[in-house]
Scaffold this active site. Sequence first.
Site, mmCIF file in Angstrom:
data_model
loop_
_atom_site.group_PDB
_atom_site.id
_atom_site.type_symbol
_atom_site.label_atom_id
_atom_site.label_comp_id
_atom_site.label_asym_id
_atom_site.label_seq_id
_atom_site.Cartn_x
_atom_site.Cartn_y
_atom_site.Cartn_z
ATOM 1 N N VAL A 29 1.332 -1.486 0.318
ATOM 2 C CA VAL A 29 -0.032 0.133 0.276
ATOM 3 C C VAL A 29 0.681 1.616 0.101
ATOM 4 O O VAL A 29 1.737 1.250 0.726
ATOM 5 C CB VAL A 29 -0.304 0.152 0.844
ATOM 6 C CG1 VAL A 29 -2.155 1.151 1.291
ATOM 7 C CG2 VAL A 29 -1.905 -0.853 1.153
ATOM 8 N N HIS A 67 3.229 3.484 6.888
ATOM 9 C CA HIS A 67 2.147 2.117 7.732
ATOM 10 C C HIS A 67 3.335 1.658 8.531
ATOM 11 O O HIS A 67 4.611 0.962 7.679
ATOM 12 C CB HIS A 67 1.601 1.584 7.300
ATOM 13 C CG HIS A 67 1.589 0.994 6.394
ATOM 14 N ND1 HIS A 67 2.065 1.356 5.097
ATOM 15 C CD2 HIS A 67 1.758 -0.871 6.480
ATOM 16 C CE1 HIS A 67 2.006 -0.124 4.086
ATOM 17 N NE2 HIS A 67 1.853 -1.540 4.860
#
Length: 126
Positions: free
Chosen positions: A106, A110
Amino acid sequence: MPFHYDDQNIFAKILRGEIPNDTVAETEHSLAFNDIGPKAPVHVLVIPKGRYVSHDHFAAEADEAEIVDLARLTARVIAEMGLSPGEGGEGYRVISNAGDHGVQEVPHYHLHILGGRPLGRMVQAD
């Protein structure tokens, strides 16, 4: 080379409320939620709410409040999940993947917090 942020990535959609998530904790600048495909008994993702692609992008361009917020939320999640060796936990791993060689799935920065069992070696030699 400038960083390109894709507004249609799944984490951007989660932040906009278009896709539900299993929230663990939320602050002004960050969101922590359970991974939908956990790789360990505890597998929490911590993301900034800002438009950052990778750790180096975040570290270079986020403001102090965003950086401190993400770090403190990560520490809070580790403590609340009972993972911190300093607090009687058995330990954890924090991972951030970036780019093709880092196998980033993604394109929104993160952190993966994994724990709750022995995790094995971090990287296997080829």
